[in-house]
Design a protein around this motif. Structure first.
Motif, PDB file in Angstrom:
ATOM      1  N   GLN A 282       7.227 -59.066   5.178  1.00 33.93           N
ATOM      2  CA  GLN A 282       7.215 -59.464   3.761  1.00 33.93           C
ATOM      3  C   GLN A 282       6.269 -58.575   2.949  1.00 33.93           C
ATOM      4  OE1 GLN A 282       5.776 -63.446   3.163  1.00 33.93           O
ATOM      5  NE2 GLN A 282       7.794 -64.298   3.608  1.00 33.93           N
ATOM      6  N   VAL A 283       5.034 -58.462   3.448  1.00 36.63           N
ATOM      7  CA  VAL A 283       4.024 -57.671   2.729  1.00 36.63           C
ATOM      8  C   VAL A 283       4.492 -56.226   2.630  1.00 36.63           C
ATOM      9  CG1 VAL A 283       1.647 -56.831   2.777  1.00 36.63           C
ATOM     10  CG2 VAL A 283       2.149 -59.157   3.536  1.00 36.63           C
ATOM     11  N   TYR A 284       5.000 -55.702   3.751  1.00 33.27           N
ATOM     12  CA  TYR A 284       5.428 -54.302   3.778  1.00 33.27           C
ATOM     13  C   TYR A 284       6.512 -54.050   2.737  1.00 33.27           C
ATOM     14  CZ  TYR A 284       7.101 -49.804   5.290  1.00 33.27           C
ATOM     15  OH  TYR A 284       7.486 -48.485   5.289  1.00 33.27           O
ATOM     16  N   ASN A 285       7.521 -54.936   2.718  1.00 32.92           N
ATOM     17  CA  ASN A 285       8.644 -54.682   1.810  1.00 32.92           C
ATOM     18  C   ASN A 285       8.252 -54.786   0.342  1.00 32.92           C
ATOM     19  OD1 ASN A 285      10.482 -53.981   3.759  1.00 32.92           O
ATOM     20  ND2 ASN A 285      11.176 -56.087   4.074  1.00 32.92           N
ATOM     21  N   THR A 286       7.284 -55.637   0.013  1.00 30.76           N
ATOM     22  CA  THR A 286       6.893 -55.703  -1.397  1.00 30.76           C
ATOM     23  C   THR A 286       5.855 -54.650  -1.754  1.00 30.76           C
ATOM     24  OG1 THR A 286       5.404 -57.492  -0.818  1.00 30.76           O
ATOM     25  CG2 THR A 286       7.433 -58.106  -1.912  1.00 30.76           C
ATOM     26  N   ALA A 287       4.879 -54.395  -0.858  1.00 30.88           N
ATOM     27  CA  ALA A 287       3.777 -53.523  -1.252  1.00 30.88           C
ATOM     28  C   ALA A 287       3.952 -52.069  -0.829  1.00 30.88           C
ATOM     29  CB  ALA A 287       2.467 -54.069  -0.690  1.00 30.88           C
ATOM     30  N   PRO A 294      11.774 -49.084   3.400  1.00 32.45           N
ATOM     31  CA  PRO A 294      11.975 -50.207   4.325  1.00 32.45           C
ATOM     32  C   PRO A 294      12.305 -49.740   5.748  1.00 32.45           C
ATOM     33  CG  PRO A 294      13.087 -50.620   2.260  1.00 32.45           C
ATOM     34  CD  PRO A 294      12.573 -49.212   2.183  1.00 32.45           C
ATOM     35  N   THR A 295      12.857 -48.534   5.873  1.00 30.71           N
ATOM     36  CA  THR A 295      13.198 -48.024   7.200  1.00 30.71           C
ATOM     37  C   THR A 295      11.991 -47.432   7.913  1.00 30.71           C
ATOM     38  OG1 THR A 295      13.623 -45.930   6.128  1.00 30.71           O
ATOM     39  CG2 THR A 295      15.533 -47.338   6.543  1.00 30.71           C
ATOM     40  N   GLY A 296      10.855 -47.314   7.212  1.00 29.84           N
ATOM     41  CA  GLY A 296       9.675 -46.697   7.814  1.00 29.84           C
ATOM     42  C   GLY A 296       9.767 -45.184   7.871  1.00 29.84           C
ATOM     43  N   LEU A 297      10.849 -44.630   7.300  1.00 28.29           N
ATOM     44  CA  LEU A 297      11.043 -43.181   7.400  1.00 28.29           C
ATOM     45  C   LEU A 297      10.358 -42.413   6.280  1.00 28.29           C
ATOM     46  CD1 LEU A 297      14.784 -43.088   8.537  1.00 28.29           C
ATOM     47  CD2 LEU A 297      12.750 -42.618   9.905  1.00 28.29           C
ATOM     48  N   GLY A 298       9.830 -43.142   5.270  1.00 25.45           N
ATOM     49  CA  GLY A 298       9.154 -42.475   4.158  1.00 25.45           C
ATOM     50  C   GLY A 298      10.093 -41.580   3.384  1.00 25.45           C
ATOM     51  N   LEU A 299       9.512 -40.761   2.513  1.00 21.95           N
ATOM     52  CA  LEU A 299      10.286 -39.757   1.790  1.00 21.95           C
ATOM     53  C   LEU A 299       9.505 -38.446   1.911  1.00 21.95           C
ATOM     54  CD1 LEU A 299      11.111 -41.743  -1.493  1.00 21.95           C
ATOM     55  CD2 LEU A 299      12.749 -41.094   0.260  1.00 21.95           C
ATOM     56  N   LEU A 306       6.234 -43.743   8.675  1.00 23.08           N
ATOM     57  CA  LEU A 306       5.322 -44.526   9.503  1.00 23.08           C
ATOM     58  C   LEU A 306       5.964 -44.781  10.858  1.00 23.08           C
ATOM     59  CD1 LEU A 306       4.010 -47.021   6.798  1.00 23.08           C
ATOM     60  CD2 LEU A 306       2.954 -44.916   7.612  1.00 23.08           C
ATOM     61  N   LYS A 307       7.273 -44.586  10.893  1.00 21.13           N
ATOM     62  CA  LYS A 307       7.970 -44.700  12.173  1.00 21.13           C
ATOM     63  C   LYS A 307       7.577 -43.495  13.014  1.00 21.13           C
ATOM     64  CE  LYS A 307      12.541 -44.566  14.168  1.00 21.13           C
ATOM     65  NZ  LYS A 307      13.846 -45.138  14.153  1.00 21.13           N
TER      66      LYS A 307
END
Ligand code: HEC
Ligand SMILES: [Cu+2]
Length: 377
Positions: A282-287, A294-299, A306-307
């Protein structure tokens, strides 16, 4: 005289019959104003548009008439002595005088609107609006309530509110003098809700102010109006104006929830992996999701994945906590220490170390976050 075609559909245009539905909410005019200043701005806009329209019709009519009536085939020849007649001499004076007169009467009205914009009558409610890449943070100064408002990413592209909805709306009371204080944490933004308030830039390190008295309950939407980076189009604004009674009840509810959350976060409880992962997501998806995705793949290269990152897999938990609590100065990675409580930081750290196949099995408890915070001092 003012034809407000708000919510109306333009008749007789082929485009609208073809894609009528897509344009159902399409307006020919500015949104209907619901606050004193925006109403004055709307009226000023109508006044200038009307004056411009009347002038355009007259000038166009004279041109068309002259072209037809004095055409060569009807035997007319070009007048070589226009400048010697009385009209030829005086029109160069008369026309600018008439134009200036019209301009000055519009300017007189505009001056009144400007002084209304800068009206600093003490407000009943102060809302501090902080723009950040790419979300809005709202502080209700009198009641010590904070709301963080992010784009709602679950709205389908086919829906009207696609890219225009948020997870947390700003709730405001009607018939109340509200002062908005505008600032930003990183770059320029501008909080703009056309029906409610005019826009002023949100500038890091400065505070600008605007005001409104919302006269009608309802939902008012807006956008960030100052280009602020790749997420500029993804920081919509939604204001819900409610009755004073409903607003008071909402404030009470918010305060109770905040007290409860604080008690929960600081309780000396050991949380299970499942609980931490659920909270953390929850925290991750909002903040965090806006940048790290959301995939942890960043841009990459702007926002690291972060993956599989060294930080979140093999890195020390202390270093991981440190970058979340204190951020990395000089980059877009902000210090989250003041915005998230111990439980939220513990949960999001646990989540990042176990989501997307990171699978470290590491768990972080709120007590460790508390300790990490005090090490920093
Ligand atoms: C506004 C964009 C943004 C947001 C939102 C954001 N980050 Fe970051 N984050 C960054 C950037 C940029 C870096 C890289 C900093 C650097 O140059 O070392 C970073 C780095 C990190 C790192 C180190 C990763 C690595 O491999 O270097 C972690 C861990 C991290 N962020 C966690 C979080 C968490 C947890 C949140 C949410 C609470 C969050 N971030 C929200 C932009 C963001
Ligand atoms: Cu912005």
């Amino acid at each position: 005289m003012y034809v407000n075609t708000h919510k109306g559909r333009h008749p007789g245009s082929a485009i609208f019959t073809i894609t009528g539905d897509a344009f159902a909410d399409w307006t020919l005019n500015l949104p209907e104003p619901v606050s004193p200043v925006t109403r004055e701005i709307f009226n000023l806009h109508m006044l200038t548009a009307t004056v411009a329209l009347v002038i355009m019709v007259i000038v166009t009519a004279v041109i068309i008439y002259s072209l037809w009536k004095f055409r060569k085939s009807a035997g007319y020849e070009a007048d070589q002595n226009f400048h010697t007649g009385w009209f030829g001499k005086w029109s160069w004076v008369l026309v600018p005088v008439v134009v200036l007169g019209i301009d000055l009467s519009i300017a007189g009205k505009a001056t009144k609107v400007f002084s209304l914009v800068e009206d600093t009558t003490p407000p009943e409610l102060t809302l501090k609006v902080t723009g950040s890449q790419w979300k809005w943070t709202y502080d209700y100064m009198e009641d010590d309530i904070q709301i963080v408002s992010n784009l709602d990413r679950d709205i389908a592209e086919s829906e009207d509110t696609y890219l225009r909805d948020v997870d947390n709306k700003v709730i405001l009371p009607v018939d109340t003098r509200i002062r908005f204080l505008h600032t930003a944490t990183d770059v320029l933004h501008a909080w703009w809700v056309p029906a409610l308030a005019y826009k002023k830039d949100a500038i890091p390190g400065y505070i600008n102010e605007t005001w409104a008295i919302i006269e009608k309950e309802g939902i008012y939407r807006g956008q960030c109006a100052e280009i602020c980076g790749t997420g500029h189009a993804f920081m919509p604004i939604v204001v819900e104006a409610v009755s004073k009674e409903k607003y008071a009840a909402w404030v009470d509810g918010k305060k109770e929830a905040a007290t409860a959350a604080l008690a929960e976060a600081s309780a000396d409880k050991t949380w299970s992996m499942d609980e931490l992962m659920a909270r953390g997501e929850q925290v991750y998806n909002t903040a965090c999701g806006a940048c790290h995705q959301p995939t942890g793949l960043g841009l990459p290269p702007a926002f690291p994945a972060l993956k599989g990152s060294a930080f979140t897999t093999t890195g020390e938990i202390s270093a991981h906590l440190d970058i979340i609590i204190n951020g990395k100065p000089g980059t877009a990675m902000a210090a989250w220490g003041a915005q998230l409580n111990d439980l939220e930081i513990a949960a999001v750290t646990t989540y990042e170390r176990n989501a997307w196949g990171n699978d470290t099995g590491d768990m972080v408890q709120p007590a460790e976050v508390k300790a990490a915070r005090s090490n920093n001092k």
